[in-house]
Design a protein around this motif. Structure first.
Motif, mmCIF file in Angstrom:
data_model
loop_
_atom_site.group_PDB
_atom_site.id
_atom_site.type_symbol
_atom_site.label_atom_id
_atom_site.label_comp_id
_atom_site.label_asym_id
_atom_site.label_seq_id
_atom_site.Cartn_x
_atom_site.Cartn_y
_atom_site.Cartn_z
ATOM 1 N N GLU A 174 0.832 -1.208 0.000
ATOM 2 C CA GLU A 174 0.000 0.000 0.000
ATOM 3 C C GLU A 174 0.867 1.259 0.000
ATOM 4 O O GLU A 174 0.598 2.214 -0.730
ATOM 5 C CB GLU A 174 -0.899 -0.012 1.237
ATOM 6 N N THR A 181 -4.463 -5.017 -6.915
ATOM 7 C CA THR A 181 -5.700 -4.272 -7.186
ATOM 8 C C THR A 181 -5.719 -3.041 -6.288
ATOM 9 O O THR A 181 -5.859 -3.168 -5.070
ATOM 10 C CB THR A 181 -6.937 -5.145 -6.925
ATOM 11 N N GLN A 182 -5.545 -1.891 -6.891
ATOM 12 C CA GLN A 182 -5.513 -0.650 -6.125
ATOM 13 C C GLN A 182 -6.930 -0.263 -5.683
ATOM 14 O O GLN A 182 -7.875 -0.318 -6.462
ATOM 15 C CB GLN A 182 -4.915 0.477 -6.985
ATOM 16 N N SER A 183 -7.056 0.106 -4.409
ATOM 17 C CA SER A 183 -8.342 0.542 -3.870
ATOM 18 C C SER A 183 -8.422 2.065 -3.885
ATOM 19 O O SER A 183 -7.417 2.759 -3.702
ATOM 20 C CB SER A 183 -8.510 0.021 -2.446
ATOM 21 N N LYS A 184 -9.638 2.578 -4.128
ATOM 22 C CA LYS A 184 -9.817 4.024 -4.120
ATOM 23 C C LYS A 184 -9.673 4.598 -2.712
ATOM 24 O O LYS A 184 -9.299 5.755 -2.541
ATOM 25 C CB LYS A 184 -11.191 4.377 -4.704
ATOM 26 N N HIS A 189 -7.841 -2.378 2.512
ATOM 27 C CA HIS A 189 -7.557 -3.810 2.645
ATOM 28 C C HIS A 189 -7.031 -4.175 4.039
ATOM 29 O O HIS A 189 -7.516 -5.154 4.643
ATOM 30 C CB HIS A 189 -6.551 -4.239 1.568
#
Length: 368
Positions: A174, A181-184, A189
């Motif tokens: 991060e 899979t990048q999170s907004k 996560h």
């Protein structure tokens, strides 16, 4: 003068006709030759023009490269410092695996992000140590469990330790933008997966193995059965994933349906983890001091607060968290000196491309 006979006249006439035809044929051949000469001349001129245009392009390219190389030779460079690649290449040097030495020596990363990552790592290590202490207390307790129940506790504690190490790896990805899979939402996560750990350590949290008494809404038997059920669900998901990836017995439609089932089970189990962890947090009595669970609560609240703070920075003030910021040339040079030792064996990407990238960085620095 003897008069010519009709036969002689006919011969003369034929000869004249042949001469005229021969002359006409010569004239037509000359005209055809002239036409072919004109076409050849036109093609030759077009070919000459194409050659001139090609020479002009090559000449302009040669002049441009020679001018850039003269700029490089005139610009001062420190000795033994290899050419500096583009910033985009440097930004993508991180991989998903651990490289803490590179991370902490990277001059582009702000000190606040390094301190935040260190704080998260310290909390997780303390969680692991306190949980191991609880496991030792359980091992020497008079009311410890036996047979399959005892195995379930130890297996889940091993999963707890490796899972916590996985959370450190997840935080590293991060902070270095290497998540698959990048999170907004930043730190989403780690926050979601953090609820797994109070559940897998549920028997140690809901029952006091020193006093041999219950200290939560859950009983010891309920906690054992709960983690058994969750272990079965996780085993089924892992088994389906392995079968789907290693065999070709399923059709594409069947694989799509299995993917939907796995995603549904995953969401249900994750939601169950969240609810169960919240109940464990809230049902603990205040008169009993359990350091492992207190630190779990603190870590959970701290990650939630950090997530909210970073989300406000991102969505309200348009500031991306964990960004790379090369502030000056010295930072770039120090970083290149550190990276050069690891990248030397892979070879350079060509001296000309490196020189061109160096010129572009120098020009951008002059503009700044």
């Amino acid at each position: 003068m003897n008069p010519q006979s009709p036969k002689d006249e006919l011969v003369l006439e034929i000869q004249n006709n042949e001469e005229e035809q021969t002359d006409l044929q010569k004239i037509s051949e000359e005209q055809q030759n002239e036409q072919m000469l004109k076409e050849t001349e036109i093609q030759r001129q077009l070919h000459i023009k194409k050659i001139q245009l090609k020479i002009k392009r090559q000449l302009s390219t040669i002049l441009e490269i020679s001018g850039q190389q003269s700029d490089i030779s005139q610009s001062p460079q420190p000795k033994s410092v290899p050419p500096i690649p583009k910033q985009k290449i440097r930004k993508n040097r991180y991989r998903s695996s651990f490289d803490l030495k590179r991370y902490y020596r990277d001059g582009r990363i702000d000190l606040s992000w390094k301190l935040l990552f260190s704080y998260f790592t310290l909390l997780i290590i303390c969680n692991i140590i306190l949980n191991i202490i609880e496991l030792i207390r359980y091992q020497y307790s008079l009311c410890r469990l036996y047979n399959i129940d005892n195995t379930v506790i130890f297996v889940n504690q091993i999963f707890y330790i490796f899972g916590k190490i996985g959370i450190i790896s997840l935080l590293y990805q991060e902070f270095t933008h290497t998540l698959p899979t990048q999170s907004k939402i930043p730190l989403l996560h780690p926050v979601l997966f953090n609820a797994i750990f109070p559940v897998v350590s549920m028997p140690l949290y809901v029952f006091d193995f020193i006093k041999c008494e219950q200290r939560s809404l859950f009983t010891l038997r309920q906690s054992i059965e709960t983690i058994k059920l969750l272990d079965y669900f996780l085993f089924i998901i892992v088994f389906l994933v392995i079968v789907m990836n290693t065999t070709k017995m399923f059709q594409n439609t069947t694989i799509k349906r299995l993917n939907k089932v796995i995603k549904l089970l995953y969401k249900i189990i994750l939601a169950f983890f969240q609810i169960t962890a919240l109940v464990i947090y809230l049902s603990q009595p205040h008169d009993q001091f359990l350091p492992a669970l207190i630190l779990e609560n603190f870590y959970f609240l701290f990650t939630i607060a950090t997530l909210i703070y970073l989300s406000i920075l991102k969505f309200c003030f348009n500031k991306q968290p964990f960004e790379f910021h090369p502030e000056n040339t010295n930072q770039i040079i120090d970083e290149k000196l550190f990276f050069h030792h690891e990248d030397a064996h892979s070879g350079s990407g060509g001296s000309q491309s490196q020189n061109l990238s160096q010129v572009s960085i120098q020009k951008s620095e002059k503009k700044n």
